[in-house]
Design an enzyme around this catalytic site. Structure first.
Site, mmCIF file in Angstrom:
data_model
loop_
_atom_site.group_PDB
_atom_site.id
_atom_site.type_symbol
_atom_site.label_atom_id
_atom_site.label_comp_id
_atom_site.label_asym_id
_atom_site.label_seq_id
_atom_site.Cartn_x
_atom_site.Cartn_y
_atom_site.Cartn_z
ATOM 1 N N ARG A 64 0.835 -1.218 0.000
ATOM 2 C CA ARG A 64 0.000 0.000 0.000
ATOM 3 C C ARG A 64 0.864 1.261 0.000
ATOM 4 O O ARG A 64 0.555 2.236 -0.687
ATOM 5 C CB ARG A 64 -0.935 -0.039 1.227
ATOM 6 C CG ARG A 64 -1.900 1.123 1.278
ATOM 7 C CD ARG A 64 -2.972 0.918 2.347
ATOM 8 N NE ARG A 64 -3.604 2.181 2.660
ATOM 9 C CZ ARG A 64 -3.510 2.806 3.832
ATOM 10 N NH1 ARG A 64 -2.828 2.274 4.838
ATOM 11 N NH2 ARG A 64 -4.092 3.967 4.021
ATOM 12 N N HIS A 68 0.710 4.000 -2.947
ATOM 13 C CA HIS A 68 0.281 5.378 -2.663
ATOM 14 C C HIS A 68 1.368 6.392 -3.013
ATOM 15 O O HIS A 68 1.056 7.550 -3.265
ATOM 16 C CB HIS A 68 -0.165 5.512 -1.203
ATOM 17 C CG HIS A 68 -1.541 4.979 -0.969
ATOM 18 N ND1 HIS A 68 -2.379 5.414 0.042
ATOM 19 C CD2 HIS A 68 -2.254 4.042 -1.641
ATOM 20 C CE1 HIS A 68 -3.523 4.758 -0.020
ATOM 21 N NE2 HIS A 68 -3.464 3.909 -1.028
ATOM 22 N N HIS A 215 -5.648 -6.602 -3.357
ATOM 23 C CA HIS A 215 -6.466 -6.713 -2.133
ATOM 24 C C HIS A 215 -6.666 -8.162 -1.701
ATOM 25 O O HIS A 215 -7.371 -8.425 -0.725
ATOM 26 C CB HIS A 215 -7.822 -6.021 -2.333
ATOM 27 C CG HIS A 215 -7.705 -4.525 -2.339
ATOM 28 N ND1 HIS A 215 -8.692 -3.699 -2.779
ATOM 29 C CD2 HIS A 215 -6.685 -3.710 -1.938
ATOM 30 C CE1 HIS A 215 -8.301 -2.430 -2.662
ATOM 31 N NE2 HIS A 215 -7.076 -2.416 -2.162
ATOM 32 N N THR A 216 -6.053 -9.089 -2.405
ATOM 33 C CA THR A 216 -6.023 -10.471 -1.929
ATOM 34 C C THR A 216 -5.173 -10.520 -0.646
ATOM 35 O O THR A 216 -5.199 -11.482 0.117
ATOM 36 C CB THR A 216 -5.408 -11.385 -3.026
ATOM 37 O OG1 THR A 216 -5.777 -12.724 -2.764
ATOM 38 C CG2 THR A 216 -3.887 -11.265 -3.130
ATOM 39 N N TRP A 257 -10.015 -9.005 2.800
ATOM 40 C CA TRP A 257 -10.815 -9.348 1.621
ATOM 41 C C TRP A 257 -10.864 -10.866 1.446
ATOM 42 O O TRP A 257 -11.747 -11.382 0.786
ATOM 43 C CB TRP A 257 -10.187 -8.727 0.374
ATOM 44 C CG TRP A 257 -10.349 -7.249 0.223
ATOM 45 C CD1 TRP A 257 -11.316 -6.612 -0.523
ATOM 46 C CD2 TRP A 257 -9.535 -6.211 0.788
ATOM 47 N NE1 TRP A 257 -11.127 -5.253 -0.451
ATOM 48 C CE2 TRP A 257 -10.056 -4.967 0.340
ATOM 49 C CE3 TRP A 257 -8.422 -6.189 1.629
ATOM 50 C CZ2 TRP A 257 -9.495 -3.739 0.698
ATOM 51 C CZ3 TRP A 257 -7.864 -4.960 1.986
ATOM 52 C CH2 TRP A 257 -8.399 -3.760 1.535
ATOM 53 N N THR A 258 -9.833 -11.536 1.984
ATOM 54 C CA THR A 258 -9.715 -12.984 1.763
ATOM 55 C C THR A 258 -9.422 -13.694 3.085
ATOM 56 O O THR A 258 -9.049 -13.057 4.071
ATOM 57 C CB THR A 258 -8.568 -13.296 0.768
ATOM 58 O OG1 THR A 258 -7.339 -12.818 1.340
ATOM 59 C CG2 THR A 258 -8.785 -12.644 -0.577
ATOM 60 N N ASP A 265 -2.482 -14.690 -3.836
ATOM 61 C CA ASP A 265 -3.016 -15.635 -4.832
ATOM 62 C C ASP A 265 -4.214 -14.972 -5.510
ATOM 63 O O ASP A 265 -4.393 -13.757 -5.389
ATOM 64 C CB ASP A 265 -3.386 -16.974 -4.153
ATOM 65 C CG ASP A 265 -4.377 -16.775 -3.004
ATOM 66 O OD1 ASP A 265 -5.028 -15.712 -2.945
ATOM 67 O OD2 ASP A 265 -4.499 -17.688 -2.166
ATOM 68 N N ASP A 287 -14.412 -2.670 -5.286
ATOM 69 C CA ASP A 287 -14.076 -4.071 -5.565
ATOM 70 C C ASP A 287 -15.238 -4.726 -6.330
ATOM 71 O O ASP A 287 -15.035 -5.389 -7.345
ATOM 72 C CB ASP A 287 -13.852 -4.861 -4.265
ATOM 73 C CG ASP A 287 -12.697 -4.340 -3.431
ATOM 74 O OD1 ASP A 287 -11.608 -4.151 -3.990
ATOM 75 O OD2 ASP A 287 -12.871 -4.125 -2.215
HETATM 76 C C1 HEM Z 1 -8.727 0.358 -7.106
HETATM 77 C C2 HEM Z 1 -8.754 1.354 -6.234
HETATM 78 C C3 HEM Z 1 -8.357 1.145 -4.805
HETATM 79 C C4 HEM Z 1 -9.048 1.519 -3.724
HETATM 80 C C5 HEM Z 1 -10.347 2.285 -3.717
HETATM 81 C C6 HEM Z 1 -8.329 1.038 -2.556
HETATM 82 C C7 HEM Z 1 -8.726 1.205 -1.261
HETATM 83 C C8 HEM Z 1 -8.122 0.634 -0.163
HETATM 84 C C9 HEM Z 1 -8.558 0.787 1.198
HETATM 85 C C10 HEM Z 1 -9.739 1.622 1.652
HETATM 86 C C11 HEM Z 1 -7.724 0.070 1.975
HETATM 87 C C12 HEM Z 1 -7.752 -0.067 3.498
HETATM 88 C C13 HEM Z 1 -6.704 0.846 4.097
HETATM 89 C C14 HEM Z 1 -6.670 0.769 5.606
HETATM 90 O O1 HEM Z 1 -7.715 0.904 6.249
HETATM 91 O O2 HEM Z 1 -5.550 0.586 6.139
HETATM 92 C C15 HEM Z 1 -6.765 -0.566 1.126
HETATM 93 C C16 HEM Z 1 -5.787 -1.415 1.552
HETATM 94 C C17 HEM Z 1 -4.874 -1.985 0.732
HETATM 95 N N1 HEM Z 1 -4.688 -1.692 -0.608
HETATM 96 FE FE1 HEM Z 1 -5.964 -0.683 -1.782
HETATM 97 N N2 HEM Z 1 -7.198 0.405 -2.972
HETATM 98 C C18 HEM Z 1 -7.169 0.450 -4.342
HETATM 99 C C19 HEM Z 1 -6.170 -0.032 -5.150
HETATM 100 C C20 HEM Z 1 -5.052 -0.668 -4.700
HETATM 101 C C21 HEM Z 1 -3.907 -0.989 -5.510
HETATM 102 C C22 HEM Z 1 -3.741 -0.577 -6.976
HETATM 103 C C23 HEM Z 1 -3.038 -1.661 -4.704
HETATM 104 C C24 HEM Z 1 -1.676 -2.219 -5.030
HETATM 105 C C25 HEM Z 1 -1.299 -2.570 -6.239
HETATM 106 C C26 HEM Z 1 -3.638 -1.758 -3.393
HETATM 107 C C27 HEM Z 1 -3.099 -2.411 -2.312
HETATM 108 C C28 HEM Z 1 -3.639 -2.432 -1.046
HETATM 109 C C29 HEM Z 1 -3.147 -3.278 0.033
HETATM 110 C C30 HEM Z 1 -2.038 -4.309 -0.055
HETATM 111 C C31 HEM Z 1 -3.929 -2.984 1.152
HETATM 112 C C32 HEM Z 1 -3.810 -3.618 2.540
HETATM 113 C C33 HEM Z 1 -2.927 -2.758 3.430
HETATM 114 C C34 HEM Z 1 -2.715 -3.334 4.810
HETATM 115 O O3 HEM Z 1 -3.065 -4.478 5.092
HETATM 116 O O4 HEM Z 1 -2.168 -2.594 5.637
HETATM 117 N N3 HEM Z 1 -4.841 -1.119 -3.417
HETATM 118 N N4 HEM Z 1 -7.029 -0.183 -0.188
#
Ligand code: HEM
Length: 332
Positions: A64, A68, A215-216, A257-258, A265, A287
């Site tokens: 993340r 970002h 988000h897997t 999510w999973t 995966d 999603d």
């Molecule tokens: C498609 C649009 C996207 C939206 C609206 C979105 C939104 C979010 C939100 C709301 C969270 C939760 C954050 C938290 O509460 O800590 C999250 C977590 C996360 N996102 Fe996304 N995301 C998007 C795309 C992506 C992309 C492109 C990636 C990486 C290639 C990504 C990777 C992650 C990961 C790995 C987490 C988990 C972080 C953790 O466990 O600390 N996301 N995302």
């Protein structure tokens, strides 16, 4: 000295991974940036990053963080670097690190500071992207053909504007995004909003769907994004295994999510498509739209049906994301 099975595992993994790193000869010359980064620096940084990832199981937040940093990119901005944003390391500065979308990411930067201290010639931009790519690889995901030698932004004056990253849910007025950032991403629909955000970066529908598959991995937290539950049966300290089958220690909390959220995966797609999936698993509006929108759906179904197809598209899209707005010295 008797080594624990975990230490032996880390040592074995590190040695073979570094060998792979050298063997694959990533696209770097021996001196590639004004920081004079060398292949030995990159190998050392990777070894340290791998240990941090395996000891703390913090891979998801690193993915993340890197996304970002990179995801602020606006391909239409042609002014001098780093005006267009992107993978330039600016997320480490205030005000960017304090943007609403970046809640919780200061901790991830802090975890990586020892890597920068040990290898000062490796840029922050490279360290963030390396931590993300390694997280995915160590979690069983695809090998990503990374390139290093990114230049770093040097101060808060080079931070990106707030408002370029996507919203997962609409505001109380029913709108995703808004007029902030470098271009308006406001839309009443999640699919329209996703396209405004990702097209601005120069990414297409297949790349949007593939990258959403990240988000897997990981969780959403009430005290960061405000989304999901305080904890679920998958995040309350119950058993989680890593890709190597060993049990992972983690701080309880959030919604995943999973079910196996420390393994990379295609289960994000199989779960999202399953109306009978456990209701404690997270399905955000951005999603769910991947299986509703006519342009996204064929890719979402393909990735649901074939992990190999997902990995292939994901690795390409991740590489592209990781290089958005980056300045490599010398330019290769
Ligand atoms: C498609 C649009 C996207 C939206 C609206 C979105 C939104 C979010 C939100 C709301 C969270 C939760 C954050 C938290 O509460 O800590 C999250 C977590 C996360 N996102 Fe996304 N995301 C998007 C795309 C992506 C992309 C492109 C990636 C990486 C290639 C990504 C990777 C992650 C990961 C790995 C987490 C988990 C972080 C953790 O466990 O600390 N996301 N995302």
């Amino acid at each position: 000295m008797k080594l624990s099975p975990l230490t032996l595992f880390v040592l074995a993994l590190t040695t073979s991974d570094v060998a792979a790193f050298v063997h694959n000869k990533p696209a770097i010359s021996s001196r590639v940036s004004p920081l004079q980064v060398t292949r030995a620096d990159l190998e050392g940084a990777q070894e340290m990053i791998d240990k941090i990832l395996l000891e703390r199981n913090c891979g998801p937040v690193m993915v993340r963080l890197a996304w970002h940093d990179a995801g602020t990119y606006d391909a239409s901005i042609k002014e001098e670097w780093p005006a267009a944003g992107g993978a330039v390391g600016s997320i480490r500065f205030e005000p960017e690190i304090n943007h609403g979308a970046n809640a919780g990411l200061a901790g991830a930067v802090k975890l990586l500071e020892p890597v920068k201290a040990a290898f000062p010639d490796v840029s922050y931009a490279d360290i963030f992207q390396m931590a993300s790519a390694r997280s995915i690889e160590l979690a069983g995901g695809p090998k990503i053909d990374m390139k290093y030698g990114r230049c770093d932004t040097t101060g808060p004056h080079q931070c990106s504007k707030e408002g370029n990253l996507p919203d997962a849910e609409p505001s109380p007025e029913g709108k995703y995004g808004g007029p902030g950032g470098t271009a308006s991403t406001e839309d009443k629909t999640p699919n329209g909003h996703l396209r405004k955000v990702f097209y601005r970066m120069g990414l297409n529908d297949e790349e949007i769907v593939a990258l959403s598959g990240a988000h897997t991995f990981g969780r959403a937290y009430k005290d960061r994004s405000g989304l999901g539950a305080t904890e679920t049966k998958f995040t309350n300290g119950s058993k989680q295994v890593r890709a190597d089958g060993t049990e992972a220690k983690y701080n309880p909390g959030g919604s995943s999510w999973t079910e196996r959220w420390l393994v990379f995966d295609n289960s994000y797609f199989t779960t999202m498509a399953d109306s009978k999936a456990d209701p404690e698993l997270l399905k955000l509006s951005t999603d769910k739209t991947l299986f509703d929108d006519d342009g996204f759906k064929p890719f979402a179904e393909k990735f649901r049906d074939s992990q190999d197809a997902f990995f292939e598209s994901y690795a390409k899209a991740h590489k592209k994301l990781s290089e958005l707005g980056s300045k490599f010295e010398p330019v290769e």
